[in-house]
Write a protein that holds these residues in place. Structure first.
Motif, PDB file in Angstrom:
ATOM      1  N   PRO A  94       0.803  -1.229   0.000  1.00  5.37           N
ATOM      2  CA  PRO A  94       0.000   0.000   0.000  1.00  5.37           C
ATOM      3  C   PRO A  94       0.832   1.274   0.000  1.00  5.37           C
ATOM      4  N   SER A  95       2.086   1.192   0.477  1.00  2.70           N
ATOM      5  CA  SER A  95       2.914   2.397   0.521  1.00  2.70           C
ATOM      6  C   SER A  95       3.774   2.563  -0.727  1.00  2.70           C
ATOM      7  N   ASP A  96       3.883   1.526  -1.557  1.00  4.91           N
ATOM      8  CA  ASP A  96       4.706   1.587  -2.771  1.00  4.91           C
ATOM      9  C   ASP A  96       4.195   0.543  -3.760  1.00  4.91           C
ATOM     10  N   ALA A  97       3.459   0.995  -4.755  1.00  4.66           N
ATOM     11  CA  ALA A  97       2.815   0.082  -5.708  1.00  4.66           C
ATOM     12  C   ALA A  97       3.812  -0.759  -6.505  1.00  4.66           C
TER      13      ALA A  97
END
Length: 162
Positions: A94-97
């Motif tokens: 969720p913080s880095d696709a």
């Protein structure tokens, strides 16, 4: 007669680590036999370390490798196998696709919950054999000579020499 002898008399020093490891092995073998009976026949000893390293929030393959003390490639290969068996899944971070996280599935969590119960049952079996007081004393003595940190998850890498 042993090829290696002890100059101190009594039990040779090398027997202690072998007996400790053998006790570990007996517990782990009994755990996996019971897990197989309870619907988890494909779980291997290393998988428990992997499940603990993944934890409730998940991790990346690179972080998993560092935690286990193995290469990212070795961790990814293990994740591939566990994914095929239905114990883990990969998901977008969720913080880095661009990154994928590894998370436990319901099956993975079920295996951990069953493992905890089985370990409690195995401890009870040892207490019946040795006596609760002796088992408590053995555990207390082991706490005195081992690090406080119980969960050393780098054991797979340590055993593998990586």
């Amino acid at each position: 007669m042993s090829i290696v002898s002890s100059d101190v008399g009594g039990t040779p020093g090398f027997e202690l680590p072998l007996r400790l490891f053998l006790g570990f092995r007996v517990l782990i073998d009994d755990l996996h036999a019971e897990l197989a009976r309870q619907g988890h026949p494909d779980v291997r000893p290393m998988h428990g370390f992997v499940f603990q390293a993944i934890g409730p929030t998940g991790t990346t393959a690179a972080e998993l490798g560092r935690t286990l003390g193995v290469s990212k490639q070795a961790a990814a290969k293990t994740v591939d196998g566990l994914e095929r068996l239905g114990y883990v899944r990969r998901a977008a971070d969720p913080s880095d696709a661009r990154r994928k996280t590894v998370q436990l599935t319901e099956r993975g969590v079920d295996c951990l919950v069953r493992s905890a119960r089985i370990f409690d049952e195995l401890r009870e079996r040892w207490a019946r054999t040795l006596g609760e007081e002796r088992l408590d004393a053995m555990e207390e003595d082991l706490r005195k000579v081992t690090p406080r940190e119980v969960f050393r998850l780098d054991v797979p890498g340590w055993f593998g020499g990586q």
